[in-house]
Design a protein around this motif. Structure first.
Motif, PDB file in Angstrom:
ATOM      1  N   ILE A   1      11.108   2.802   1.234  1.00  0.00           N
ATOM      2  CA  ILE A   1      10.468   1.970   2.942  1.00  0.00           C
ATOM      3  C   ILE A   1       9.218   1.259   2.487  1.00  0.00           C
ATOM      4  CG2 ILE A   1       8.601   3.440   3.667  1.00  0.00           C
ATOM      5  CD1 ILE A   1       9.883   6.471   3.155  1.00  0.00           C
ATOM      6  N   SER A   2       8.988   0.845   1.122  1.00  0.00           N
ATOM      7  CA  SER A   2       7.792  -0.217   0.839  1.00  0.00           C
ATOM      8  C   SER A   2       8.630  -1.336   1.696  1.00  0.00           C
ATOM      9  CB  SER A   2       7.875  -0.034  -0.015  1.00  0.00           C
ATOM     10  OG  SER A   2       7.101  -1.294  -0.678  1.00  0.00           O
ATOM     11  N   GLY A   3       9.645  -2.130   1.279  1.00  0.00           N
ATOM     12  CA  GLY A   3      10.305  -2.940   0.847  1.00  0.00           C
ATOM     13  C   GLY A   3      10.915  -3.362   2.632  1.00  0.00           C
ATOM     14  N   GLY A   4      11.024  -2.105   3.509  1.00  0.00           N
ATOM     15  CA  GLY A   4      10.963  -1.942   4.306  1.00  0.00           C
ATOM     16  C   GLY A   4      10.284  -2.559   5.904  1.00  0.00           C
ATOM     17  N   PHE A   5       9.017  -2.074   5.272  1.00  0.00           N
ATOM     18  CA  PHE A   5       7.829  -2.549   6.622  1.00  0.00           C
ATOM     19  C   PHE A   5       7.820  -4.027   5.845  1.00  0.00           C
ATOM     20  CE2 PHE A   5       5.725   0.932   5.373  1.00  0.00           C
ATOM     21  CZ  PHE A   5       5.775   2.143   6.832  1.00  0.00           C
ATOM     22  N   ALA A   6       7.988  -4.622   5.332  1.00  0.00           N
ATOM     23  CA  ALA A   6       7.648  -5.786   4.311  1.00  0.00           C
ATOM     24  C   ALA A   6       8.689  -6.605   5.099  1.00  0.00           C
ATOM     25  CB  ALA A   6       8.144  -6.508   3.044  1.00  0.00           C
TER      26      ALA A   6
ATOM     27  N   SER B   1       0.732  -1.359   0.011  1.00  0.00           N
ATOM     28  CA  SER B   1      -0.559   0.201  -0.321  1.00  0.00           C
ATOM     29  C   SER B   1       0.403   1.875  -0.175  1.00  0.00           C
ATOM     30  CB  SER B   1      -1.143  -0.004   0.631  1.00  0.00           C
ATOM     31  OG  SER B   1      -1.716  -0.710   1.306  1.00  0.00           O
ATOM     32  N   PHE B   2       1.875   1.088   0.792  1.00  0.00           N
ATOM     33  CA  PHE B   2       3.087   2.475   0.560  1.00  0.00           C
ATOM     34  C   PHE B   2       3.396   2.650  -0.659  1.00  0.00           C
ATOM     35  CE2 PHE B   2       6.922   5.390   1.872  1.00  0.00           C
ATOM     36  CZ  PHE B   2       5.938   5.882   2.510  1.00  0.00           C
ATOM     37  N   ALA B   3       3.826   1.676  -1.710  1.00  0.00           N
ATOM     38  CA  ALA B   3       4.283   2.039  -3.332  1.00  0.00           C
ATOM     39  C   ALA B   3       3.261   2.300  -3.762  1.00  0.00           C
ATOM     40  CB  ALA B   3       4.992   0.252  -3.296  1.00  0.00           C
ATOM     41  N   PHE B   4       2.431   2.260  -3.572  1.00  0.00           N
ATOM     42  CA  PHE B   4       0.889   2.381  -4.102  1.00  0.00           C
ATOM     43  C   PHE B   4       0.690   4.054  -4.061  1.00  0.00           C
ATOM     44  CE2 PHE B   4      -3.368   0.451  -6.544  1.00  0.00           C
ATOM     45  CZ  PHE B   4      -2.498  -0.158  -6.225  1.00  0.00           C
ATOM     46  N   LYS B   5       0.712   4.399  -3.055  1.00  0.00           N
ATOM     47  CA  LYS B   5       0.345   5.932  -2.935  1.00  0.00           C
ATOM     48  C   LYS B   5       1.639   6.136  -4.054  1.00  0.00           C
ATOM     49  CE  LYS B   5      -1.768   5.434   0.708  1.00  0.00           C
ATOM     50  NZ  LYS B   5      -3.249   6.163   0.714  1.00  0.00           N
ATOM     51  N   ALA B   6       2.681   6.533  -4.217  1.00  0.00           N
ATOM     52  CA  ALA B   6       3.443   6.809  -5.352  1.00  0.00           C
ATOM     53  C   ALA B   6       2.969   6.165  -6.271  1.00  0.00           C
ATOM     54  CB  ALA B   6       4.491   6.316  -4.764  1.00  0.00           C
ATOM     55  N   GLY B   7       1.923   5.552  -6.451  1.00  0.00           N
ATOM     56  CA  GLY B   7       1.555   4.931  -8.179  1.00  0.00           C
ATOM     57  C   GLY B   7       2.601   3.286  -8.255  1.00  0.00           C
ATOM     58  N   LEU B   8       3.207   2.929  -7.671  1.00  0.00           N
ATOM     59  CA  LEU B   8       4.111   2.033  -7.890  1.00  0.00           C
ATOM     60  C   LEU B   8       3.729   1.156  -7.615  1.00  0.00           C
ATOM     61  CD1 LEU B   8       7.426   4.157  -7.051  1.00  0.00           C
ATOM     62  CD2 LEU B   8       7.187   3.060  -8.902  1.00  0.00           C
ATOM     63  N   PHE B   9       3.736  -0.413  -8.319  1.00  0.00           N
ATOM     64  CA  PHE B   9       3.116  -2.039  -8.213  1.00  0.00           C
ATOM     65  C   PHE B   9       4.432  -2.708  -7.111  1.00  0.00           C
ATOM     66  CE2 PHE B   9      -0.796  -4.322  -9.331  1.00  0.00           C
ATOM     67  CZ  PHE B   9      -0.714  -4.585  -8.020  1.00  0.00           C
ATOM     68  N   ASN B  10       4.109  -2.812  -5.738  1.00  0.00           N
ATOM     69  CA  ASN B  10       5.344  -3.323  -4.992  1.00  0.00           C
ATOM     70  C   ASN B  10       5.190  -4.887  -4.809  1.00  0.00           C
ATOM     71  OD1 ASN B  10       7.415  -5.154  -3.836  1.00  0.00           O
ATOM     72  ND2 ASN B  10       7.400  -3.484  -1.764  1.00  0.00           N
ATOM     73  N   ILE B  11       5.323  -5.955  -6.189  1.00  0.00           N
ATOM     74  CA  ILE B  11       4.460  -7.255  -5.839  1.00  0.00           C
ATOM     75  C   ILE B  11       5.632  -7.898  -4.904  1.00  0.00           C
ATOM     76  CG2 ILE B  11       2.573  -7.559  -6.085  1.00  0.00           C
ATOM     77  CD1 ILE B  11       3.665  -8.980  -8.922  1.00  0.00           C
TER      78      ILE B  11
END
Lengths: 289, 363
Positions: free
Chosen positions: B258-263, B78-88
């Motif tokens: 940051i997104s990866g850091g959450f995971a 969801s954090f990546a989503f905020k910047a329009g990025l799709f982190n799967i």
């Protein structure tokens, strides 16, 4: 230590069949602009359905056919979600992969009480190898011809490059996309059926083990062409075959496992030539007016 | 209330309230049909699940324990989503971060609590951040789409972590490949030690509170800081964000980090919390991918994600316990339901969106 033997070659071919079919499936789907990462789940579903039907009917041929049907069924859900309802292609794919993992494990437990089911009969071999291998080679020849030399094939590919142009000459973008996605399901389903019935002779939970994603990697490494995909799948099949046969000094198995993914990233960043996906990949068709 | 704010309210209610509820209800309905077909009463089944989770503080605590990791992998999406990025790539980021935090925990063993505990979390964050930043960098510098690179990075991480654990950290006598155990200074205290009404010895631990704090901090970061504004602007329209002087490239890499850091912190619940205290790869598989479903069900809002994670914890914990009562229903029924929630949700959201658009056209 002998790497280049007949038995390694045969193992390479066996490993390459599910990967190359998934790659070609991905290619059909993406040629119409629909990203299909559900290939992984489709292989798993095909493997499961193939195993169950082979054992229930005693006919591996029916099993293989059922694997294809199961693949088409999964692809149909993907098409309904991502084409008709214009859901994000990736999310729909992720959902289907989760679904396949859960449902095959669940049904295996309900039907047999265990997570592994052995396949009771296989197709008669022709000249020492499974007939599905010949079928796969034929499918590649037919696909090459179909995608580049027939009217319908060109329409499929045009859909992936410019949806509005396809629509403007009266061709239904929706129909083209459904066709591309359903073909991809049939191919990956066949790959799954081969994997369980012909290659492993059993079904076990999670047995697709990344093959759908390696198929996706092959498609990219092969630059979205059938022969490129076949070549890449063979290379990755070879590296899988090696893992089971020998241990190469200084190269741990895990690094061979990484190979397809590392190469794909290298291709995507342009280190090993440029690969351009279809222009409409992942887009939705919204008719103006 | 003018018509515009009424429309906003309708949008919120439909997209963030009705759509997730419909998806959950349909998943329970389908799950119920499957359970019925196995000859079990679905109402008995689900009410047993309810009492196993909510019937006692111990149940609640177990549910929280199962829910906590999902929060982190969902936040990655969801954090990546905020910047329009799709982190799967949460799955891979989770493994790399998990190994990093375990390494700190069993290496700097002389450090006391809470210093070692905090250092472990930082290491987990940094490990995941590194694994997330690479696809961000490759996107910015070489135009490689993050969806494909994050998928590929997942499998590279799985093989890499396996290799490192097996060849460098593992004692061959252990049988199953896992790392040495972390030092006591790294232990995440059980909630029973902090909150009086939690029973002692339960596995729910301080990581759940860390999750709640991080949810709050993320909201503040996104809504109240310049960085958060720039991240959201990049997501809403990269071209106008760039025109406004925002360095999209650096924001993309930072968001992915940051997104990866959450995971990367997802496995702290298992490794640092009460339990085995070592990194065991096979225990965490799938939490990264399921996080995608949790993030979307939480509508990419940190508070919504906490609720969605609790639902997933409810299903998972319930499935583990309910097996004793209904052994003929395999617990994988909840995996099927989780997948159905996701697929139905995306479809219902698109239907709601279409409906709202039609409403808007009418004026």
């Amino acid at each position: 230590m002998d790497i280049f033997t007949i038995s390694t070659l045969l193992a390479t071919i066996r490993m390459a069949v599910p990967i190359s079919l998934a790659a070609l499936g991905g290619l059909f789907s993406e040629s119409t602009g629909v990203i299909n990462i559900a290939l992984e789940g489709i292989i798993l579903m095909g493997a499961f359905a193939g195993t169950i039907i082979t054992n229930a009917t005693g006919s591996p041929l029916l099993g293989i056919l059922m694997a294809v049907v199961a693949g088409i069924g999964m692809a149909l859900i993907h098409a309904i979600a991502s084409v008709t309802f214009k859901a994000n292609h990736i999310i729909s794919g992720v959902a289907l992969n989760l679904f396949a993992t859960g449902v095959t494990f669940f049904l295996a437990l309900v039907l047999t009480g265990g997570s592994q089911i052995s396949v009771e009969s296989t197709l008669p071999k022709f000249l020492g190898i499974s007939p599905v291998i010949y079928v796969t080679v034929a499918i590649f020849f037919l696909s090459g011809f179909f995608l580049y030399r027939t009217r319908l094939g060109l329409r499929l590919r045009a859909t992936g490059e410019h949806m509005a142009a396809v629509d403007s000459v009266g061709i239904s973008v929706t129909k083209m996309r459904y066709l591309g996605v359903l073909i991809s399901g049939a191919l990956a389903g066949l790959g799954g059926g081969f994997l369980a019935i012909e290659q492993a002779n059993f079904f076990t939970k999670g047995m697709s083990a990344g093959r759908g994603y390696i198929g996706l990697a092959s498609m990219i490494f092969g630059k979205w062409t059938p022969w490129g995909a076949a070549g890449a799948a063979s290379l990755f099949g070879f590296s899988q075959a090696l893992q089971f046969r020998i241990s190469i000094p200084f190269v741990p198995d895990e690094f061979l496992q990484m190979l397809p993914y590392l190469i794909t990233i290298a291709v995507l960043v342009g280190a090993v030539g440029r690969a351009t996906p279809p222009a409409e990949d992942g887009n939705h068709f919204i008719k103006e007016g | 209330m003018n018509s515009e704010s009424r429309r906003d309210l309708l949008f919120n209610v439909l997209m963030n309230g009705v759509a997730p509820l419909v998806a959950i209800l349909i998943a329970f309905a389908i799950g119920g049909i499957v359970i019925t077909s196995l000859g079990t009463n679905p109402f008995a089944f689900f009410s047993r699940m309810l009492s196993l989770n909510f019937g006692s503080m111990r149940g609640i605590s177990q549910m929280i324990y199962r829910a906590t990791p999902y929060f982190f992998t969902a936040m990655a999406l969801s954090f990546a989503f905020k910047a329009g990025l799709f982190n799967i790539g949460a799955e891979g980021q989770m493994f790399v971060g998990g190994l990093a935090l375990a390494w700190v925990g069993f290496t700097f063993t002389w450090l006391p609590f809470p210093i070692l505990f905090i250092l472990c979390l930082v290491a987990g964050f940094l490990g995941g951040a590194l694994w997330g930043a690479i696809p961000g960098y490759l996107k910015v510098k070489r135009g490689a789409h993050e969806v494909i690179t994050t998928i590929m990075m997942n499998f590279i991480a799985i093989a890499l972590v396996q290799y490192i654990v097996q060849n460098h950290f593992m004692n061959p006598d252990w049988g199953i490949p896992h790392t040495p155990t972390v030092a006591e200074g790294a232990y995440a205290p059980s909630l029973g030690k902090i909150i009086p009404w939690f029973p002692a010895g339960t596995r729910a631990n301080i990581m759940f509170l860390v999750a709640i704090i991080l949810a709050g901090l993320t909201l503040v970061l996104l809504q109240r800081t310049k960085l958060g504004y720039e991240i959201r602007a990049t997501g809403l329209n990269p071209n106008s964000a760039e025109y406004a002087g925002i360095n999209i490239s650096s924001r993309t890499v930072m968001t992915m980090a940051i997104s990866g850091g959450f995971a990367g912190m997802a496995t702290a619940n298992f490794i640092l919390g009460p339990g085995s205290h070592y990194f065991l790869k096979s225990e965490y598989g799938g939490i990264g991918f399921s996080g995608i479903a949790v993030g979307l069900l939480g509508r990419n809002n940190p508070l919504g994600i906490i609720l969605a994670a609790i639902l997933f914890g409810f299903l998972e914990n319930g499935a583990l316990g309910v097996q004793l009562y209904f052994p003929n229903v395999p617990r994988q029924i909840v995996e099927i339901m989780q997948a159905i929630i996701l697929i139905v949700l995306v479809i219902v959201l698109e239907i709601a969106r279409k409906f709202l658009k039609r409403l808007q056209k009418r004026g």
